[in-house]
Scaffold this motif. Structure first.
Motif, PDB file in Angstrom:
ATOM      1  N   TYR A 188     -14.331  19.814 -16.784  1.00 41.37           N
ATOM      2  CA  TYR A 188     -13.701  18.702 -16.074  1.00 41.37           C
ATOM      3  C   TYR A 188     -12.451  19.226 -15.363  1.00 41.37           C
ATOM      4  CZ  TYR A 188     -11.492  14.105 -15.387  1.00 41.37           C
ATOM      5  OH  TYR A 188     -10.914  12.984 -14.853  1.00 41.37           O
ATOM      6  N   ALA A 189     -12.500  19.284 -14.042  1.00 47.65           N
ATOM      7  CA  ALA A 189     -11.393  19.895 -13.306  1.00 47.65           C
ATOM      8  C   ALA A 189     -11.467  19.509 -11.831  1.00 47.65           C
ATOM      9  CB  ALA A 189     -11.441  21.420 -13.444  1.00 47.65           C
ATOM     10  N   HIS A 190     -10.394  19.787 -11.135  1.00 48.10           N
ATOM     11  CA  HIS A 190     -10.352  19.648  -9.680  1.00 48.10           C
ATOM     12  C   HIS A 190     -11.359  20.626  -9.069  1.00 48.10           C
ATOM     13  CE1 HIS A 190      -8.718  19.823  -5.582  1.00 48.10           C
ATOM     14  NE2 HIS A 190      -7.990  18.761  -5.862  1.00 48.10           N
ATOM     15  N   TRP A 191     -11.983  20.233  -7.974  1.00 49.52           N
ATOM     16  CA  TRP A 191     -12.988  21.113  -7.356  1.00 49.52           C
ATOM     17  C   TRP A 191     -12.396  22.468  -6.981  1.00 49.52           C
ATOM     18  CZ3 TRP A 191     -12.087  23.063  -2.544  1.00 49.52           C
ATOM     19  CH2 TRP A 191     -11.175  22.381  -1.739  1.00 49.52           C
ATOM     20  N   ALA A 192     -11.116  22.471  -6.580  1.00 49.14           N
ATOM     21  CA  ALA A 192     -10.488  23.740  -6.209  1.00 49.14           C
ATOM     22  C   ALA A 192     -10.325  24.651  -7.418  1.00 49.14           C
ATOM     23  CB  ALA A 192      -9.128  23.482  -5.554  1.00 49.14           C
ATOM     24  N   GLU A 193     -10.067  24.070  -8.577  1.00 49.04           N
ATOM     25  CA  GLU A 193      -9.945  24.880  -9.789  1.00 49.04           C
ATOM     26  C   GLU A 193     -11.274  25.529 -10.148  1.00 49.04           C
ATOM     27  OE1 GLU A 193      -8.743  24.391 -14.517  1.00 49.04           O
ATOM     28  OE2 GLU A 193      -7.861  23.066 -13.015  1.00 49.04           O
ATOM     29  N   ILE A 194     -12.363  24.814  -9.934  1.00 50.62           N
ATOM     30  CA  ILE A 194     -13.683  25.392 -10.202  1.00 50.62           C
ATOM     31  C   ILE A 194     -13.904  26.625  -9.329  1.00 50.62           C
ATOM     32  CG2 ILE A 194     -16.168  24.969 -10.026  1.00 50.62           C
ATOM     33  CD1 ILE A 194     -15.589  22.037 -10.732  1.00 50.62           C
ATOM     34  N   LEU A 195     -13.493  26.542  -8.064  1.00 52.62           N
ATOM     35  CA  LEU A 195     -13.642  27.686  -7.162  1.00 52.62           C
ATOM     36  C   LEU A 195     -12.726  28.834  -7.577  1.00 52.62           C
ATOM     37  CD1 LEU A 195     -13.764  25.873  -3.691  1.00 52.62           C
ATOM     38  CD2 LEU A 195     -15.673  26.661  -5.077  1.00 52.62           C
ATOM     39  N   ILE A 196     -11.480  28.509  -7.923  1.00 52.92           N
ATOM     40  CA  ILE A 196     -10.498  29.544  -8.269  1.00 52.92           C
ATOM     41  C   ILE A 196     -10.894  30.270  -9.546  1.00 52.92           C
ATOM     42  CG2 ILE A 196      -8.112  29.919  -9.033  1.00 52.92           C
ATOM     43  CD1 ILE A 196      -7.363  27.541  -7.139  1.00 52.92           C
ATOM     44  N   LEU A 197     -11.237  29.510 -10.586  1.00 49.10           N
ATOM     45  CA  LEU A 197     -11.565  30.131 -11.872  1.00 49.10           C
ATOM     46  C   LEU A 197     -12.999  30.671 -11.895  1.00 49.10           C
ATOM     47  CD1 LEU A 197      -9.761  27.829 -14.460  1.00 49.10           C
ATOM     48  CD2 LEU A 197      -8.963  29.920 -13.327  1.00 49.10           C
ATOM     49  N   GLY A 198     -13.742  30.433 -10.818  1.00 58.78           N
ATOM     50  CA  GLY A 198     -15.051  31.068 -10.695  1.00 58.78           C
ATOM     51  C   GLY A 198     -14.926  32.545 -10.346  1.00 58.78           C
ATOM     52  N   ILE A 199     -13.783  32.923  -9.771  1.00 62.35           N
ATOM     53  CA  ILE A 199     -13.568  34.326  -9.380  1.00 62.35           C
ATOM     54  C   ILE A 199     -13.579  35.249 -10.596  1.00 62.35           C
ATOM     55  CG2 ILE A 199     -11.942  35.936  -8.304  1.00 62.35           C
ATOM     56  CD1 ILE A 199     -11.045  33.595  -6.502  1.00 62.35           C
ATOM     57  N   PRO A 200     -12.821  34.958 -11.665  1.00 49.80           N
ATOM     58  CA  PRO A 200     -12.871  35.833 -12.849  1.00 49.80           C
ATOM     59  C   PRO A 200     -14.267  35.946 -13.455  1.00 49.80           C
ATOM     60  CG  PRO A 200     -10.962  34.395 -12.968  1.00 49.80           C
ATOM     61  CD  PRO A 200     -11.786  33.908 -11.826  1.00 49.80           C
ATOM     62  N   SER A 201     -15.034  34.871 -13.396  1.00 54.14           N
ATOM     63  CA  SER A 201     -16.384  34.910 -13.960  1.00 54.14           C
ATOM     64  C   SER A 201     -17.305  35.846 -13.181  1.00 54.14           C
ATOM     65  CB  SER A 201     -16.990  33.500 -13.981  1.00 54.14           C
ATOM     66  OG  SER A 201     -16.261  32.649 -14.842  1.00 54.14           O
ATOM     67  N   PHE A 202     -17.019  36.022 -11.900  1.00 57.24           N
ATOM     68  CA  PHE A 202     -17.865  36.864 -11.054  1.00 57.24           C
ATOM     69  C   PHE A 202     -17.426  38.318 -11.055  1.00 57.24           C
ATOM     70  CE2 PHE A 202     -19.081  38.602  -6.861  1.00 57.24           C
ATOM     71  CZ  PHE A 202     -20.454  38.402  -6.921  1.00 57.24           C
ATOM     72  N   LEU A 203     -16.154  38.582 -11.401  1.00 61.00           N
ATOM     73  CA  LEU A 203     -15.622  39.936 -11.297  1.00 61.00           C
ATOM     74  C   LEU A 203     -16.327  40.929 -12.220  1.00 61.00           C
ATOM     75  CD1 LEU A 203     -11.756  39.533 -10.933  1.00 61.00           C
ATOM     76  CD2 LEU A 203     -13.392  40.367  -9.241  1.00 61.00           C
TER      77      LEU A 203
END
Length: 315
Positions: A188-203
């Motif tokens: 449960y988060a702001h859509w921008a947070e989903i995009l931002i914290l998706g970066i560490p998951s992809f690294l």
């Protein structure tokens, strides 16, 4: 390793170049293992894109099903786990929990799902493999460890930034609407947070590309971990209790309990970053104060915790 026809193409293509299992065994110069035979039978006629899109199904199932046991236990006040609830005074109604789930599903279909679909070219570019032979258990385990470590470290710093005045006010405060989190509130988060914290998951997968099976496991395990840490229950029998430096539900629950003023417990999985950079002092202070006061007076832990956090906020 044999070359895959789709390895240099961003367009969906048949995954395996073998017409039969015998042809696969001939190319590998050995019989297929049971797991490889199962993989062949399931994927032989599926494109790489089709397999990658399985992530969307996995995420939907994880978001929908994994939180349910604890959510139902809380609604039913099951005696077996009531004593392990961290914030005993905080209760959400079934309607509120359902509302949280509906919001998460809206984000899932409007943000998470499309993001997964659009990220396929990047997955092909970094070289996620989809063929045979399958990786060994040890290879999968080591790659997952790298993914967790990379995600944890980079997530720590992005999470700290989200607690800056601008980051919190514009983005992160949405996630902190739940000061006593539940499993459904993990994504449960702001859509921008989903995009931002998706970066560490992809690294991690970008740094150490693995097999599609490893990628599936990574995405599923990371979300299960997030749901556990947001569950609101510190269950003593969870296997994660045996993982060194693992934070867990109690650790992250404190972060939500303190709320927007929290400058503590930023780590997503492990605790070493908070310890090294001194951002777990509030949590350790509360733990010591709780233990001392409970030992001296036998007061209820939640009531004492309220005092401890208020003292920390005022410092």
């Amino acid at each position: 390793m044999y070359p895959l026809p789709s390895s240099t193409s961003l367009h969906p293509a048949p995954m395996l170049p073998y017409a039969t299992i015998a042809a696969a065994e001939s190319s590998l110069n050995r019989p297929l293992t049971a797991a490889e035979t199962l993989w062949y039978n399931y994927t032989a006629t599926k494109s790489d894109y089709n397999l990658f899109c399985h992530n969307i199904l996995f995420l939907f199932l994880v978001f929908s099903l994994v939180p349910l046991p604890v959510v139902l236990a809380e609604l039913g006040r099951w005696a077996g786990i009531e004593s392990y609830k961290i914030q005993k005074k905080a209760r959400l109604t079934g309607k509120e929990m359902l509302g949280c789930y509906k919001t998460v599903m809206t984000l899932f279909f409007l943000v998470v799902g499309p993001l997964q679909l659009l990220s396929y070219p990047m997955v092909k570019l970094i070289g996620i493999s989809t063929g045979l032979p399958l990786p060994s258990i040890w290879e999968i385990a080591l790659q997952l460890l790298v993914y967790f470590l990379v995600e944890d470290y980079t997530n720590y710093w992005l999470h700290r930034w989200l607690h800056s005045d601008w980051g919190y006010a514009k983005i992160h405060k949405v996630h902190h609407e739940y000061t006593a989190p539940i499993g459904f509130a993990a994504p449960y988060a702001h859509w921008a947070e989903i995009l931002i914290l998706g970066i560490p998951s992809f690294l991690g997968p970008a740094m150490v590309p693995g097999h599609m099976i490893t990628l599936w496991l990574w995405i599923v395990l990371r979300q299960i971990e997030a749901i556990e840490t947001h569950s609101g229950y510190d269950l003593p029998w969870t296997p994660t209790k045996y993982i060194p430096f693992y934070g867990g539900a109690e650790y992250h629950d404190y972060h939500h309990y303190v709320g927007g003023q929290s400058q503590s417990n930023f780590a997503s999985v492990f605790t070493y970053c908070d310890y090294i950079y001194g951002t777990d002092k509030g949590f350790r202070y509360q733990k010591k104060l709780l233990a001392k006061i409970k030992e001296e007076s036998g007061q209820n832990g939640q009531a004492v915790g309220d005092v401890a956090v208020q003292n920390f906020k005022s410092e």
